[in-house]
Design a protein around this motif. Structure first.
Motif, short mmCIF file in Angstrom:
data_model
loop_
_atom_site.label_atom_id
_atom_site.label_comp_id
_atom_site.label_asym_id
_atom_site.label_seq_id
_atom_site.Cartn_x
_atom_site.Cartn_y
_atom_site.Cartn_z
N THR A 163 -6.01 -4.48 -5.14
CA THR A 163 -6.42 -3.27 -4.42
C THR A 163 -7.94 -3.16 -4.32
OG1 THR A 163 -4.50 -2.19 -5.36
CG2 THR A 163 -6.16 -0.76 -4.38
N GLY A 171 -5.28 -0.71 -0.25
CA GLY A 171 -4.47 -1.28 -1.31
C GLY A 171 -3.17 -1.86 -0.77
N SER A 172 -2.48 -1.06 0.03
CA SER A 172 -1.21 -1.54 0.59
C SER A 172 -1.47 -2.72 1.52
CB SER A 172 -0.51 -0.43 1.38
OG SER A 172 -0.42 0.74 0.60
C1 FAD Z 1 -3.05 3.97 -12.45
C2 FAD Z 1 -3.13 2.92 -11.40
C3 FAD Z 1 -3.36 1.62 -11.78
C4 FAD Z 1 -3.44 0.62 -10.83
N1 FAD Z 1 -3.66 -0.68 -11.22
C5 FAD Z 1 -3.79 -1.64 -10.29
C6 FAD Z 1 -4.08 -2.99 -10.67
O1 FAD Z 1 -4.15 -3.32 -11.84
N2 FAD Z 1 -4.24 -3.91 -9.71
C7 FAD Z 1 -4.14 -3.60 -8.38
O2 FAD Z 1 -4.29 -4.48 -7.56
N3 FAD Z 1 -3.89 -2.33 -8.00
C8 FAD Z 1 -3.69 -1.36 -8.90
N4 FAD Z 1 -3.43 -0.07 -8.52
C9 FAD Z 1 -3.50 0.26 -7.12
C10 FAD Z 1 -2.17 0.51 -6.44
O3 FAD Z 1 -1.44 -0.67 -6.38
C11 FAD Z 1 -2.51 1.10 -5.05
O4 FAD Z 1 -3.04 2.39 -5.27
C12 FAD Z 1 -1.32 1.15 -4.15
O5 FAD Z 1 -0.92 -0.16 -3.79
C13 FAD Z 1 -1.62 1.94 -2.85
O6 FAD Z 1 -2.79 1.49 -2.27
P1 FAD Z 1 -3.93 2.54 -1.87
O7 FAD Z 1 -4.24 3.37 -3.06
O8 FAD Z 1 -5.06 1.81 -1.24
O9 FAD Z 1 -3.26 3.49 -0.79
P2 FAD Z 1 -3.08 3.18 0.76
O10 FAD Z 1 -2.74 1.75 0.98
O11 FAD Z 1 -4.20 3.76 1.50
O12 FAD Z 1 -1.76 4.05 1.06
C14 FAD Z 1 -1.79 5.48 1.02
C15 FAD Z 1 -0.40 6.02 1.40
O13 FAD Z 1 -0.07 5.59 2.70
C16 FAD Z 1 1.21 4.99 2.73
N5 FAD Z 1 1.21 3.92 3.73
C17 FAD Z 1 0.49 2.78 3.75
N6 FAD Z 1 0.81 2.04 4.83
C18 FAD Z 1 1.77 2.73 5.52
C19 FAD Z 1 2.51 2.50 6.72
N7 FAD Z 1 2.37 1.38 7.41
N8 FAD Z 1 3.40 3.43 7.12
C20 FAD Z 1 3.59 4.57 6.40
N9 FAD Z 1 2.91 4.85 5.28
C21 FAD Z 1 2.02 3.94 4.82
C22 FAD Z 1 1.42 4.45 1.31
O14 FAD Z 1 2.82 4.36 1.00
C23 FAD Z 1 0.71 5.49 0.47
O15 FAD Z 1 1.58 6.56 0.20
C24 FAD Z 1 -3.30 0.94 -9.45
C25 FAD Z 1 -3.07 2.27 -9.08
C26 FAD Z 1 -2.98 3.25 -10.04
C27 FAD Z 1 -2.73 4.67 -9.61
#
Ligand code: FAD
Length: 543
Positions: free
Chosen positions: A186, A191-192
């Motif tokens: 991420t 992240g996604s």
């Molecule tokens: C406590 C904690 C520890 C973590 N540790 C790690 C780690 O060790 N390593 C690591 O790599 N990551 C880690 N993460 C990150 C986590 O994997 C990401 O927060 C997660 O994958 C979502 O990415 P983002 O936060 O960028 O949200 P975004 O990707 O911006 O997504 C935000 C929202 O939009 C939704 N969304 C995205 N795309 C679409 C779509 N096409 N259609 C509809 N909805 C959509 C998602 O479901 C989500 O609800 C951690 C997160 C937390 C909270």
């Protein structure tokens, strides 16, 4: 004459019980899915985890969260995270149990199921420690696959990842007894959508790479290495990034700060910058997503198992309280409306446990082709559904304890803060449901495998037959709509749960689950089970 002490009407302590032997649903599921041979080991683990000492360690590890020390007293960068001793004790217990490696060390039939049960039990007590355990467990198949092209993986890394031991010292991996692995995907801007990663990796003459960029979430930064995605010339690629280099110097991974998180407080989650950090390519340049996807499939499995553990842990606490606490002249557990709430919670715990163990069986080394196909569809669907149900279930279970459930001396507030996390990482709700849709569109064998699983319970309940016919019809349609992805993923999970319960659970549980989960208009607040359900029988069946 002194008066007798007033009856405080408080329940006895919950701890001091065997978490495995007091869970008939889990024991049934373990035996059914092929892990029965691990009974004695699981009973010993359930005893250790259910002790007052284990609950105290869990409370302490979260009350005294890790601290970041960026520099030593001379101003040198050290990037060390200091944990409370309770963290190290919990890690030592869990690694001895083999939560991070047991099925890889001894892949006998039922090994994944037995390990899943260990993990589920651990999740009832503490969750932050499970993050590095899961990542190490999930990294093993990735590193094994890449071992031929990178000799240190076989010589140095894998033997230490497979050691049932914990070594928290800051040393080069070759000097340690055991190693743990994290993952960094991420970034700030996404992240996604990991393909949007901007961290770059440049190849050096000796075959290693220098990484420049950052990771916005980088949990368990004291792991011995992380698997990290970065853009190389050939595209997004996966790298092994050690914390210390083989010569003992610190890799150029700067921990900027630790996240101040809602829950999961015992575990450190950091923001890091790579300032020319050294990494080794895993697989080919450009194959980063394909390489790391094997890891993600296992971390998703653990999210489902971990949330099933949270559900079971919270429901067990609620039942314990209701069995002892009296109000209005009767035990809470004997009040008709409370019985409805408890029975409804029990159904969720039974379903989550059965689903998690069934999914684990699909990950066995000797899994049938049908199970491999089923896992493709069921892993994201169950990850979505069990994790979503965890927050609602834990919240309602906490309310059974009344005010006591809102006070930090109880584990319920911590469980409630923890509950949403498994739904966010490793594929947030929407993203994971879109993956379910992708599997349904692209892999007809996965739909066939789901149907074969469901068929086993056909004829046992009319609402089940109706529900599953509708589900299969919708999965076979060519025009699956993204907007329906959550409904479809949830329906797959409910159908699988009903099928498992109809075939294996005590009759009152199976009937109540079908009656309350498969009919139109179900799924509202807990405690709204329809008439005709024997709530007392449901609660008693959980043990
Ligand atoms: C406590 C904690 C520890 C973590 N540790 C790690 C780690 O060790 N390593 C690591 O790599 N990551 C880690 N993460 C990150 C986590 O994997 C990401 O927060 C997660 O994958 C979502 O990415 P983002 O936060 O960028 O949200 P975004 O990707 O911006 O997504 C935000 C929202 O939009 C939704 N969304 C995205 N795309 C679409 C779509 N096409 N259609 C509809 N909805 C959509 C998602 O479901 C989500 O609800 C951690 C997160 C937390 C909270």
């Amino acid at each position: 004459m002194r008066n007798a002490p007033p009856d405080s009407n408080q329940p006895p302590p919950f701890e001091g019980r065997n978490l495995y032997l007091t869970d008939p649903a889990l024991q049934r599921a373990v035996a059914r899915e092929g892990g029965g041979w691990a009974h004695e080991r699981l009973a010993a683990w359930g005893e250790a985890l259910g002790s007052a000492e284990a609950f105290a360690l869990a409370a302490r590890a979260n009350r005294f969260p890790p601290q970041l020390n960026t520099h030593d007293r001379f101003g040198n960068r050290i990037d060390e995270v200091a944990y409370d001793p309770s963290w190290h004790e919990l890690m030592a217990l869990a690694t001895r149990e083999g939560e991070h490696c047991a099925p890889w060390v001894d892949p006998q039939p039922g090994a994944q199921v037995a390990r899943a049960a260990s993990y589920l039990l651990h999740a009832e007590v503490e969750n932050g420690t499970q993050c590095p355990l899961t990542m190490t467990y999930a990294a093993v198949p990735v590193l094994r696959r890449c071992a031929a092209s990178l000799p240190p993986l076989t010589e140095t890394w894998l033997p230490r990842m497979l050691a049932q031991d914990y070594d928290g010292r800051t040393l080069p991996v070759a000097d340690k007894r055991a190693a743990l692995i994290g993952m960094g995907m991420t970034e700030r801007q996404g992240g996604s959508d990991v393909r949007a990663n901007v961290t770059v990796a440049e190849r050096c003459g000796d075959g290693s790479y220098r990484l420049a960029g950052h990771k916005w979430f980088f949990s368990a930064p004291m792991c011995d290495a992380h698997l990290v995605l970065a853009q190389a010339d050939g595209g997004l690629s996966c790298f092994l990034l050690p914390r210390l280099l083989p010569d003992g110097t610190k890799n150029a991974v700067r921990i900027q700060r630790l996240k101040d998180k809602l829950g999961n407080r015992s575990n450190a989650s950091s923001e890091v910058e790579f300032d020319g950090a050294t990494g080794w390519l895993l697989g080919e340049e450009g194959s980063g997503v394909a390489v790391i996807i094997a890891m993600v499939q296992h971390t998703r499995l653990d999210c489902a198992i971990g949330s099933a553990g949270l559900i079971r842990g919270a429901v067990a606490q609620a039942l314990h309280h209701a069995r002892h606490r009296r109000a209005f002249g009767r035990k809470l557990g004997d009040q008709p409306l409370m019985q409805n709430v408890l029975a409804d919670l029990v159904l969720e715990a039974e379903a989550a446990t059965a689903l998690a163990m069934r999914l684990a069986r699909a990950f066995e080394a000797d899994a049938s082709p049908a199970d491999v196909a089923l896992a493709r569809l069921a892993t994201p669907a169950l990850k979505y559904w069990i994790c979503k149900r965890a927050t609602a279930t834990v919240s309602e279970a906490a309310e059974v304890l009344g005010g006591n459930g809102y006070v930090e001396e109880s584990p319920l507030p911590r469980m409630l803060r923890e509950a949403p996390l498994n739904s966010i990482w490793e594929g947030s709700g929407n993203v994971i449901c879109l993956d379910v849709l992708r599997a349904a569109r692209r892999e007809p064998t996965a739909i066939d495998a789901l149907e074969a699983e469901i068929v086993g319970a056909r004829g046992a309940d009319a609402s089940f037959d109706r529900y599953t016919s509708g589900l299969m019809e919708s999965l076979h349609r060519d025009d699956l709509d993204e907007r329906d992805a959550r409904r479809i993923a949830g329906n797959i999970a409910i159908a699988l749960a009903a099928s498992l319960l109809l075939r294996n659970a005590p009759r009152p549980i199976a009937e109540a689950y079908c009656k309350s989960r498969l009919e139109e208009g179900s799924g509202g607040a807990f405690g709204t089970l329809p008439g005709g359900i024997d709530c007392r029988a449901v609660v008693t069946a959980l043990g």
